[in-house]
Design an enzyme around this catalytic site. Structure first.
Site, PDB file in Angstrom:
ATOM      1  N   HIS A   1     -11.574  -4.233   8.753  1.00 18.13           N
ATOM      2  CA  HIS A   1     -12.103  -4.196   7.387  1.00 18.13           C
ATOM      3  C   HIS A   1     -13.377  -3.368   7.330  1.00 18.13           C
ATOM      4  O   HIS A   1     -14.305  -3.711   6.592  1.00 18.13           O
ATOM      5  CB  HIS A   1     -12.436  -5.605   6.884  1.00 18.13           C
ATOM      6  CG  HIS A   1     -11.248  -6.422   6.520  1.00 18.13           C
ATOM      7  ND1 HIS A   1     -10.416  -6.981   7.449  1.00 18.13           N
ATOM      8  CD2 HIS A   1     -10.731  -6.767   5.314  1.00 18.13           C
ATOM      9  CE1 HIS A   1      -9.454  -7.654   6.841  1.00 18.13           C
ATOM     10  NE2 HIS A   1      -9.621  -7.532   5.546  1.00 18.13           N
TER      11      HIS A   1
ATOM     12  N   GLU B   1       0.812  -1.228   0.000  1.00 17.45           N
ATOM     13  CA  GLU B   1       0.000   0.000   0.000  1.00 17.45           C
ATOM     14  C   GLU B   1       0.844   1.277   0.000  1.00 17.45           C
ATOM     15  O   GLU B   1       0.511   2.234  -0.709  1.00 17.45           O
ATOM     16  CB  GLU B   1      -0.969   0.000   1.189  1.00 17.45           C
ATOM     17  CG  GLU B   1      -2.140  -0.976   1.048  1.00 17.45           C
ATOM     18  CD  GLU B   1      -1.771  -2.426   1.306  1.00 17.45           C
ATOM     19  OE1 GLU B   1      -0.630  -2.693   1.737  1.00 17.45           O
ATOM     20  OE2 GLU B   1      -2.628  -3.312   1.084  1.00 17.45           O
TER      21      GLU B   1
END
Ligand SMILES: Cc1ncc(C[n+]2csc(CCOP(=O)(O)OP(=O)(O)O)c2C)c(N)n1
Length: 664
Positions: free
Chosen positions: A461, A392
């Site tokens: 999440h 990321e």
């Protein structure tokens, strides 16, 4: 060997040495703000590497990067001006010694974040590859950066994609105060091998040797053979910062390295007397540059809002608020799912502009983990639609570098939770690059994530981080609550000159809605009144919008006429829309899926309590999740996210509450 090459290298080294010596004098004279990190003794690295670069090649550099910037063509006068806080500096005097960026000479920025420049150079190299040029990007960094994840993510990505980048580790044998063998488990150049790229170690105090190694690495990159890691072993004879008492090393060691000074070593290669002549001329011209810079106007406080965003001064939209909801006046009769809006928007933008590229984990072959980018690979090919490693930080950094060098990257990061791994690139680089380049660099990049959640797959999440993101000057944050808004905002984000985070919602993934035909754009920073009303305002965004709309229906059954305002953008925030609805109803309930304490609802409540105070008839209510982590089981999620009943109850309370404010 008394050749032009040696003379050129000496000239550059003398310029760096002279500049830094003069900067130290300015610091002692009290003319310089902040810290000063010099590279005395390391000049051969900057001179040797930049000597083989073309003006269109790019570099990223570090807190100690004066030398790299000067060698790449930086203007000493503008650099002095930056160091001394003058408006003529590279960052208009606002950022100082550690922040030089200049599109004109290919300097993509010095960064004070150890390792921060590597992913950006990777992005610039990728951009060169996609644009089909033979440009090369060079990342300069210290040995300290080799222990950072950014180093490893960058090497992996660059090796995988055979990018035209040269990683130059300037090993001055200390990372802050620790010697290299106490902070690195392996010698830097050896770390190239596992990534399948050449790792070359060179005497970093020998300018000609550095130049020869750099020439080979740059040539390799230019020919399409991929990256090289070049370790230049050198030594900084000055302290870590000016004023450093240097208790971490002994004088004998420093003296020993002074005897290997790179300028002294090159002098015999120059015709007799030339080195002394260069030294004298350099000193005179630098004195003049410093004096000229000190004569320039100082940076002033009124300029603080400049260059945070591209198209306007400060994050406040200038245009008026539309009176009705999304799609008004553009009825097409065509409905699509929320998720389908992504590929539709990106497909249209990629058709329109060849600079638009889409990348991220599984976005190409699989069409995205959530199938949002399905079909784009077949239509636009692997050069513009790319699967990436799970990196990321490197992905956001690569987007920054690509955006600074001509692409319009759209990167998917799946869940907002994972943005925390890329926080440095997002917060310190994407958001600040325009500002630290004095407004000369734009960073037109888009980050798509599942963000303004409303449906979760557990505590890691499903976070709604819009308040966190919108708090960062330089970023724009949108949270579309319908297919039409997702399509229109995403298209606007791609065309926007600033980094835009598009927070999508898994809770809305299957939601169908009408999408206007034609080139449907929703302006960033403009709210929509999706249900007009007169009694109470429900201000919301993202997935919470659907529940607020349901709450308005329940209130209607009680004879309460609620107005629903979908903000759609959190930054810029449509302050006018909030004040306008408050003027109409006098009562405000803010509904969101980010946790309530310190959340974005507080910002809207502050607006009501400040400029909106005169219209406030009741205390502002916030309906939002508790200060707790997002639970996984469905029943707990129902308890966590505010439901329609809860929102309606807050609205009823606001109608029966004692008057607040002026009570008019
Ligand atoms: C991410 C990060 N962590 C810590 C620091 C504090 N810091 C500033 S310079 C420095 C040393 C960096 O060493 P190295 O990369 O070898 O470069 P050098 O200073 O030796 O040129 C550190 C730890 C920082 N700026 N950024």
């Amino acid at each position: 060997m008394k050749d032009d090459r040696a003379t050129r290298l000496y000239r550059t080294m003398a310029l760096i040495r002279g500049f830094e010596t003069a900067a130290a004098r300015l610091l002692r004279a009290g003319e310089l703000s902040g810290n000063l990190h010099l590279s005395l003794g390391q000049e051969a690295v900057a001179a040797g590497v930049c000597d083989v670069l073309a003006p269109s090649d790019t570099i990223t550099t570090t807190h100690r990067g004066h030398g790299h910037c000067l060698a790449k063509g930086g203007d000493p006068r503008r650099m002095f001006a930056e160091l001394t806080g003058r408006v003529t500096g590279y960052c208009k005097g606002r950022a100082g010694s550690m922040h030089i960026a200049d599109p004109g000479s290919g300097i993509l920025g010095a960064t004070a974040i150890v390792g921060g420049g590597l992913p950006i150079a990777v992005g610039a190299a990728w951009s060169a590859q996609v644009r089909g040029t033979d440009e090369v990007a060079v990342a300069f960094f210290g040995d300290g950066a080799v222990a950072e994840g950014a180093f490893h993510e960058s090497l992996n990505l660059a090796a995988l994609w055979r990018l035209p980048v040269v990683f130059v580790c300037e090993n001055n044998q200390y990372a802050e105060l620790l010697p290299t063998d106490m902070h690195l488990a392996a010698e830097p150049y050896r770390l190239a091998e596992p990534y399948g790229i050449p790792g070359v170690r060179v005497d970093g105090n020998d300018a000609l040797a550095v130049r020869a190694a750099a020439e080979a690495a740059v040539g390799r990159a230019r020919s399409g053979a991929g990256p090289t890691l070049l370790e230049c072993v050198t030594y900084r004879t000055s302290g870590h910062y000016e004023g450093d008492p240097q208790r971490y090393r002994d004088r004998a060691e420093v003296e020993e390295w002074r005897r290997r000074d790179p300028l002294d070593r090159l002098r015999p290669a120059l015709p007799d007397g030339l080195a002394a002549e260069i030294d004298a001329l350099t000193e005179t011209s630098l004195e003049a540059a410093a004096a000229a810079a000190l004569g320039d106007p100082e940076a002033t406080a009124v300029d603080l809002l400049d260059d945070v965003y591209g198209e306007h001064r400060g994050p406040v939209p200038a245009a008026p608020v539309p009176a009705t909801g999304p799609g008004a006046g553009h009825r097409s009769g065509r409905t699509i799912k929320y998720r389908e809006a992504v590929a539709e928007a990106l497909g249209e933008e990629m058709e329109r502009d060849p600079a638009v590229v889409v990348f991220g984990e599984d976005v190409a072959r699989a069409g995205g983990t959530f199938l949002a980018t399905r079909g784009l690979l077949d239509r636009f090919g692997g050069s513009r639609v790319r699967d990436t490693p799970i990196s990321e930080g490197a992905l956001i950094g690569a987007a920054v570098g690509a955006a600074m060098t001509g692409l319009r990257p759209v990167v998917e990061i799946m869940f907002a939770d994972f943005l925390t791994l890329a926080a440095d690139q997002l917060v310190n680089h994407a958001a600040k690059m325009r500002s630290v380049s004095g407004g000369e660099f734009s960073v037109p990049m888009v980050v798509r994530v599942i963000g303004a959640a409303g449906k979760a797959a557990g505590p890691q999440h499903g976070q709604s981080l819009e308040g966190w993101l919108a708090h960062v000057p330089g970023l724009k944050v949108v949270a579309p609550g319908s297919p039409a808004d997702l399509k229109g905002l995403l298209k606007s984000a791609v065309r926007d000159p600033d980094p835009v985070i598009v927070l999508e919602s898994l809770a809305l993934w299957g939601l169908k809605g009408e999408v206007p035909g034609g080139d449907h754009l929703v302006p960033i920073g403009r709210a929509a009144v999706t249900r007009p009303g007169t009694d109470v305002s429900l201000v919301t965004w993202g997935a919470a919008h659907a529940r607020a709309t349901e709450a308005a229906r329940l209130l209607d059954l009680d004879g309460i006429d609620a107005e629903v305002v979908d903000l759609r953008s959190l930054m810029p925030l449509d302050r006018e829309a909030v004040l306008a609805t408050l003027r109409r109803t006098g009562r405000l309930v803010v509904v969101h899926d980010a946790v309530a304490p310190y959340g974005p609802g507080a910002e809207i409540a502050a607006l009501a309590a400040g400029p909106g105070f005169a219209w406030l008839k009741a205390p502002v209510r916030r309906v939002a999740p508790p200060f707790a982590h997002v639970p996984l089981p469905e029943p707990l999620q129902r308890a966590y996210y505010p439901g329609a009943e809860e929102i309606a109850a807050a609205a009823r309370e606001s109608l029966t509450a004692a008057p607040a404010g002026a009570g008019r």
